[in-house]
Scaffold this motif. Structure first.
Motif, PDB file in Angstrom:
ATOM      1  N   HIS A  69       0.818  -1.223   0.000  1.00 15.60           N
ATOM      2  CA  HIS A  69       0.000   0.000   0.000  1.00 15.60           C
ATOM      3  C   HIS A  69       0.850   1.271   0.000  1.00 15.60           C
ATOM      4  O   HIS A  69       0.412   2.293  -0.503  1.00 15.60           O
ATOM      5  CB  HIS A  69      -0.959  -0.010   1.188  1.00 15.60           C
ATOM      6  CG  HIS A  69      -0.278  -0.104   2.510  1.00 15.60           C
ATOM      7  ND1 HIS A  69       0.243   0.981   3.145  1.00 15.60           N
ATOM      8  CD2 HIS A  69      -0.002  -1.177   3.298  1.00 15.60           C
ATOM      9  CE1 HIS A  69       0.793   0.600   4.284  1.00 15.60           C
ATOM     10  NE2 HIS A  69       0.672  -0.716   4.404  1.00 15.60           N
ATOM     11  N   ASP A  72      -0.975   4.271   0.745  1.00 23.55           N
ATOM     12  CA  ASP A  72      -2.216   4.529   0.011  1.00 23.55           C
ATOM     13  C   ASP A  72      -3.407   4.048   0.860  1.00 23.55           C
ATOM     14  O   ASP A  72      -3.514   2.860   1.155  1.00 23.55           O
ATOM     15  CB  ASP A  72      -2.177   3.784  -1.330  1.00 23.55           C
ATOM     16  CG  ASP A  72      -3.434   4.015  -2.151  1.00 23.55           C
ATOM     17  OD1 ASP A  72      -3.322   4.637  -3.218  1.00 23.55           O
ATOM     18  OD2 ASP A  72      -4.530   3.555  -1.745  1.00 23.55           O
ATOM     19  N   HIS A  73      -4.285   4.971   1.237  1.00 21.99           N
ATOM     20  CA  HIS A  73      -5.363   4.624   2.170  1.00 21.99           C
ATOM     21  C   HIS A  73      -6.349   3.630   1.568  1.00 21.99           C
ATOM     22  O   HIS A  73      -6.850   2.761   2.265  1.00 21.99           O
ATOM     23  CB  HIS A  73      -6.096   5.885   2.635  1.00 21.99           C
ATOM     24  CG  HIS A  73      -5.320   6.649   3.666  1.00 21.99           C
ATOM     25  ND1 HIS A  73      -5.861   7.132   4.818  1.00 21.99           N
ATOM     26  CD2 HIS A  73      -4.000   6.990   3.705  1.00 21.99           C
ATOM     27  CE1 HIS A  73      -4.935   7.747   5.546  1.00 21.99           C
ATOM     28  NE2 HIS A  73      -3.800   7.685   4.880  1.00 21.99           N
ATOM     29  N   ALA A  74      -6.654   3.756   0.280  1.00 17.07           N
ATOM     30  CA  ALA A  74      -7.608   2.839  -0.350  1.00 17.07           C
ATOM     31  C   ALA A  74      -7.072   1.407  -0.324  1.00 17.07           C
ATOM     32  O   ALA A  74      -7.786   0.472   0.053  1.00 17.07           O
ATOM     33  CB  ALA A  74      -7.895   3.280  -1.780  1.00 17.07           C
ATOM     34  N   ASP A  78      -8.617  -1.766   2.046  1.00 16.20           N
ATOM     35  CA  ASP A  78      -9.418  -2.671   1.208  1.00 16.20           C
ATOM     36  C   ASP A  78      -9.334  -4.098   1.772  1.00 16.20           C
ATOM     37  O   ASP A  78      -8.270  -4.720   1.706  1.00 16.20           O
ATOM     38  CB  ASP A  78      -8.872  -2.638  -0.228  1.00 16.20           C
ATOM     39  CG  ASP A  78      -9.631  -3.596  -1.138  1.00 16.20           C
ATOM     40  OD1 ASP A  78     -10.605  -4.227  -0.656  1.00 16.20           O
ATOM     41  OD2 ASP A  78      -9.241  -3.722  -2.311  1.00 16.20           O
TER      42      ASP A  78
END
Ligand SMILES: [Zn+2]
Length: 122
Positions: A69, A72-74, A78
């Motif tokens: 990641h 990256d927050h998404a 997820d």
């Protein structure tokens, strides 16, 4: 291990959101998924291959991000990007990623899921 502590996204692991995600992943998949693929039922107490894990502190399951990641927050949040791994499988996965720069994790169709994988860049 100190390398991981130094990463700027370290704080993401100290959130309630991560604690919930992690707990849900362990509840849904309480065994190392890579060991299971090899026919070994490992709740963290074994080594890949099925022998007992000799180090008590390493008898753990780790919730791992299939696609790195890098903050990256998404990707981080997820649930579909999570997998349960034993400590040796986790370390092997991370080490390979760092050398290659992408994850070898594959989806149900067998295709690499990391957009950075060469198969997805052609
Ligand atoms: Zn394993």
């Amino acid at each position: 291990m100190a390398r991981y502590e130094a990463r700027p996204w370290r704080h993401l692991y100290r959130t309630a959101a991560w604690r919930h995600l992690r707990a849900a992943q362990i509840a849904a998949k309480p065994l190392c998924e890579w060991c299971l693929r090899d026919g070994v039922v490992n709740d963290g107490a074994l080594l890949p291959g099925g022998d007992p894990q000799p180090a008590p502190k390493l008898r753990v399951l780790i919730v791992d991000h299939k696609i790195p990641h890098k903050g990256d927050h998404a990707l981080f949040h997820d649930p579909g990007n999570l997998q349960t791994l034993c400590k040796p499988h986790h370390d092997r996965h991370k080490q390979r990623e760092e050398i290659r720069g992408y994850s070898e994790a594959r989806g149900l169709d067998g295709w690499p899921i990391d957009p950075a994988h060469p198969a997805n860049r052609a």
